[in-house]
Design a protein around this motif. Structure first.
Motif, PDB file in Angstrom:
ATOM      1  N   PHE A 188       0.830  -1.210   0.000  1.00  0.00           N
ATOM      2  CA  PHE A 188       0.000   0.000   0.000  1.00  0.00           C
ATOM      3  C   PHE A 188       0.862   1.256   0.000  1.00  0.00           C
ATOM      4  CE2 PHE A 188      -3.499  -2.337   2.530  1.00  0.00           C
ATOM      5  CZ  PHE A 188      -3.880  -2.980   1.384  1.00  0.00           C
ATOM      6  N   ILE A 189       1.829   1.256   0.912  1.00  0.00           N
ATOM      7  CA  ILE A 189       2.615   2.467   1.106  1.00  0.00           C
ATOM      8  C   ILE A 189       3.486   2.732  -0.125  1.00  0.00           C
ATOM      9  CG2 ILE A 189       4.813   1.886   2.211  1.00  0.00           C
ATOM     10  CD1 ILE A 189       3.838   3.519   4.597  1.00  0.00           C
ATOM     11  N   MET A 190       4.043   1.638  -0.718  1.00  0.00           N
ATOM     12  CA  MET A 190       4.886   1.804  -1.898  1.00  0.00           C
ATOM     13  C   MET A 190       4.066   2.298  -3.081  1.00  0.00           C
ATOM     14  SD  MET A 190       8.060   0.901  -1.338  1.00  0.00           S
ATOM     15  CE  MET A 190       8.974  -0.049  -2.531  1.00  0.00           C
ATOM     16  N   PHE A 191       2.883   1.701  -3.271  1.00  0.00           N
ATOM     17  CA  PHE A 191       2.048   2.086  -4.411  1.00  0.00           C
ATOM     18  C   PHE A 191       1.632   3.544  -4.314  1.00  0.00           C
ATOM     19  CE2 PHE A 191       0.260  -2.409  -5.479  1.00  0.00           C
ATOM     20  CZ  PHE A 191       1.510  -2.770  -5.921  1.00  0.00           C
ATOM     21  N   ILE A 192       1.176   3.941  -3.124  1.00  0.00           N
ATOM     22  CA  ILE A 192       0.656   5.304  -3.022  1.00  0.00           C
ATOM     23  C   ILE A 192       1.796   6.300  -3.142  1.00  0.00           C
ATOM     24  CG2 ILE A 192       0.662   5.596  -0.500  1.00  0.00           C
ATOM     25  CD1 ILE A 192      -2.176   6.644  -2.752  1.00  0.00           C
ATOM     26  N   VAL A 251      -1.900   7.812   6.477  1.00  0.00           N
ATOM     27  CA  VAL A 251      -3.060   6.936   6.232  1.00  0.00           C
ATOM     28  C   VAL A 251      -2.588   5.552   5.820  1.00  0.00           C
ATOM     29  CG1 VAL A 251      -5.295   6.767   5.129  1.00  0.00           C
ATOM     30  CG2 VAL A 251      -4.163   8.925   5.189  1.00  0.00           C
ATOM     31  N   ALA A 252      -1.602   5.503   4.906  1.00  0.00           N
ATOM     32  CA  ALA A 252      -1.166   4.204   4.411  1.00  0.00           C
ATOM     33  C   ALA A 252      -0.672   3.338   5.557  1.00  0.00           C
ATOM     34  CB  ALA A 252      -0.080   4.381   3.360  1.00  0.00           C
ATOM     35  N   THR A 253       0.061   3.940   6.502  1.00  0.00           N
ATOM     36  CA  THR A 253       0.560   3.164   7.636  1.00  0.00           C
ATOM     37  C   THR A 253      -0.603   2.603   8.453  1.00  0.00           C
ATOM     38  OG1 THR A 253       2.245   4.854   7.696  1.00  0.00           O
ATOM     39  CG2 THR A 253       2.267   3.243   9.465  1.00  0.00           C
ATOM     40  N   ILE A 259      -9.074   2.331   1.434  1.00  0.00           N
ATOM     41  CA  ILE A 259      -9.365   3.319   2.487  1.00  0.00           C
ATOM     42  C   ILE A 259      -8.351   4.459   2.378  1.00  0.00           C
ATOM     43  CG2 ILE A 259      -9.535   3.718   4.966  1.00  0.00           C
ATOM     44  CD1 ILE A 259     -10.284   0.885   5.366  1.00  0.00           C
ATOM     45  N   ILE A 260      -7.134   4.140   1.896  1.00  0.00           N
ATOM     46  CA  ILE A 260      -6.094   5.170   1.747  1.00  0.00           C
ATOM     47  C   ILE A 260      -6.613   6.339   0.922  1.00  0.00           C
ATOM     48  CG2 ILE A 260      -3.810   5.680   0.819  1.00  0.00           C
ATOM     49  CD1 ILE A 260      -3.130   2.772   1.175  1.00  0.00           C
ATOM     50  N   THR A 261      -7.246   6.011  -0.197  1.00  0.00           N
ATOM     51  CA  THR A 261      -7.701   7.090  -1.066  1.00  0.00           C
ATOM     52  C   THR A 261      -9.157   7.454  -0.812  1.00  0.00           C
ATOM     53  OG1 THR A 261      -8.060   5.417  -2.714  1.00  0.00           O
ATOM     54  CG2 THR A 261      -6.115   6.777  -2.960  1.00  0.00           C
ATOM     55  N   ASN A 262      -9.702   6.971   0.310  1.00  0.00           N
ATOM     56  CA  ASN A 262     -11.060   7.358   0.659  1.00  0.00           C
ATOM     57  C   ASN A 262     -11.089   8.863   0.894  1.00  0.00           C
ATOM     58  OD1 ASN A 262     -13.497   7.799   2.014  1.00  0.00           O
ATOM     59  ND2 ASN A 262     -13.530   5.678   2.679  1.00  0.00           N
ATOM     60  N   CYS A 263     -11.911   9.549   0.118  1.00  0.00           N
ATOM     61  CA  CYS A 263     -11.852  11.006   0.171  1.00  0.00           C
ATOM     62  C   CYS A 263     -12.241  11.551   1.534  1.00  0.00           C
ATOM     63  CB  CYS A 263     -12.747  11.631  -0.880  1.00  0.00           C
ATOM     64  SG  CYS A 263     -12.929  10.660  -2.335  1.00  0.00           S
ATOM     65  N   ILE A 264     -13.047  10.801   2.320  1.00  0.00           N
ATOM     66  CA  ILE A 264     -13.415  11.322   3.638  1.00  0.00           C
ATOM     67  C   ILE A 264     -12.156  11.598   4.437  1.00  0.00           C
ATOM     68  CG2 ILE A 264     -14.458  10.757   5.848  1.00  0.00           C
ATOM     69  CD1 ILE A 264     -16.468   9.162   4.581  1.00  0.00           C
TER      70      ILE A 264
END
Lengths: 238, 212
Positions: A85-89, B76-78, B105-110
């Motif tokens: 997740f962290i790498m992709f974002i 958020v990602a963590t 959920i990372i890119t959840n705009c909320i």
């Protein structure tokens, strides 16, 4: 053939908006006018076409269990997939920034039309979703990953273009006041999604043939061998 | 106190993140075919948003504004990785159902929206309350949609049959009178239509929210 199949599959059957609801926030927010919708849609195609193959490389050579073996024997047992997740974002955010700088430098006219949408895209679910689906569907080669990225981008583009055109027209209709704006957009999207479901039959022909072949194989095995072998065979086939 | 309770109560209805602010739609729609998945998703978002809001609020004076989006994304990602690992450890089947939507959920705009709009300018305690309030507002919609889709689509709630037994030969409850499940409710387009109807009902009740 594989490329064509994946391309059409990601545009129509697994359409980002209608099948998996990705990128809905910007889909609803930026679809009031066709021109802005086209700008954002083009930016999404552009960014997906870059980030999906890039994240494919990351996934293959860094993140997957055992992917680090190219560094040497002692790294072969590492499993970094929890970091994906962290790498992709991080890749997506960096790429978006980079693309913005490059486009601004070399093509000011493109920047003027795409520019304002690029920062929006870093937090568009469709972009991260593309990479995550690429990972979970285990897309096999770099070429296929690019095809998948471009295809899903075009699917998203089509969806936002269609809804923007409908919303421009619906202003002249007599919609119940409480449903105006957001409510009717949701319901139209729902109806469009039902329409897009009919594309589901497009590519299943081949799959069904494969399935019947598999069951036929299992049955022949059943006929002339012991139950143990059947179990083994079905496992392999599964 | 009045101000603090407003932070929690406002997002539940008149300033609902999904139906009014139009944030966080993606995940709200895709996983609501079952009530259980909606509840787990709501809890995950509650955790990420409340903790994330506090973390961002604590760091608000040291984050340079130019790179704030990347800082927010990393926070958020963590948190989402934590949620993902916990789900995989304790609810493996469910984490399969939610598949990529936990990651999304990372890119959840909320979440990004609340970080930008609230946590960057308010104290940790108020940010915490704001996080709880907004994720409860999100949860309410998810649970309503999940409730109707599971009830009408498969006749169960949380996996327990509530409308009787649909198996031919041993029909009971409503099914004995000829009722049938509406399988269409389980398909994704119905989520959009159900949310559309919720918006309709809400705006009919509160005329102030009507757009022109």
């Amino acid at each position: 053939m594989e490329h064509i199949e994946l391309f059409f599959k990601s545009i129509f059957i697994d359409n980002m908006v209608f099948a998996t609801f990705l990128g809905m926030c910007s889909y609803l927010a930026v679809s009031k006018k066709v021109t802005t919708a086209v700008g954002l849609g083009a930016a999404v195609i552009f960014v997906l076409a870059i980030t999906v193959p890039l994240n494919w490389l990351l996934d293959q050579y860094i993140l997957q269990p055992g992917a680090l073996s190219w560094l040497g024997e002692e790294y072969a047992s590492y499993d970094l997939s929890f970091l994906s997740f962290i790498m992709f974002i991080a890749t997506i955010a960096t790429m978006v920034q980079l693309v913005e700088i490059i486009v601004e430098k070399f093509s000011p006219s493109l920047y003027n039309s795409l520019g304002i949408f690029l920062p929006l895209i870093a937090v568009n679910c469709a972009i991260l979703g593309g990479s995550l689906f690429m990972q979970s569907r285990e897309i096999a080669t770099l070429g296929l990953a690019t095809t998948y990225g471009v295809g899903s981008g075009i699917g998203w583009f089509l969806a936002i273009l269609a809804i923007a055109a409908i919303r421009e027209k619906i202003r002249y209709s007599n919609v119940p006041p409480a449903l105006r704006g957001l409510g009717i957009t949701f319901i139209i999207t729902g109806l469009m999604a039902i329409g897009f479901m009919s594309f589901g039959g497009m590519l299943t022909g081949g799959d069904e043939e494969e399935k019947t072949e598999k069951t036929a194989q299992i049955e022949t095995v059943k006929d002339n061998s012991t139950t143990k072998e059947i179990a083994n065979n079905t496992k392999v086939i599964d | 106190m009045g101000k603090d309770s407003k932070l929690i109560l406002d997002p539940l209805a008149d300033n609902n993140p999904i139906t009014i602010q139009v944030l966080g739609i993606c995940s709200a729609l895709a996983i609501t075919a079952e009530l259980e998945a909606s509840i787990v998703m709501s809890i995950s978002v509650l955790f990420v948003l409340a903790v994330g809001n506090v973390v961002i609020s604590l760091m608000r004076n040291i984050i340079p504004s130019k790179i704030r989006i990347i800082v927010q994304l990393i926070v958020v990602a963590t948190l989402v990785i934590i949620v993902d690992l916990v789900l995989k450890a304790f609810a493996y089947e469910l984490s399969k159902t939610l598949s990529v939507f936990v990651g999304l959920i990372i890119t959840n705009c909320i979440i990004m929206g609340r970080f930008e709009a609230f946590a960057l300018g308010n104290s940790p305690w108020r940010s915490f309350l704001d996080g709880i309030g907004n994720s409860l507002g999100y949860a309410v919609i998810l649970i309503i949609v999940g409730f109707f889709r599971e009830l009408l689509g498969s006749g169960t709630l949380l996996g327990i049959p509530v409308l009787g037994n649909p198996i031919p030969g041993e029909l009971s409850g409503l099914y004995a009178y000829g009722y049938e499940n509406n399988g269409f409710m389980l398909l994704s387009p119905m989520a959009l239509i159900v949310v559309g109807i919720i918006i309709w009902v809400q705006r009919t009740k509160n005329k102030a929210l009507i757009e022109d």
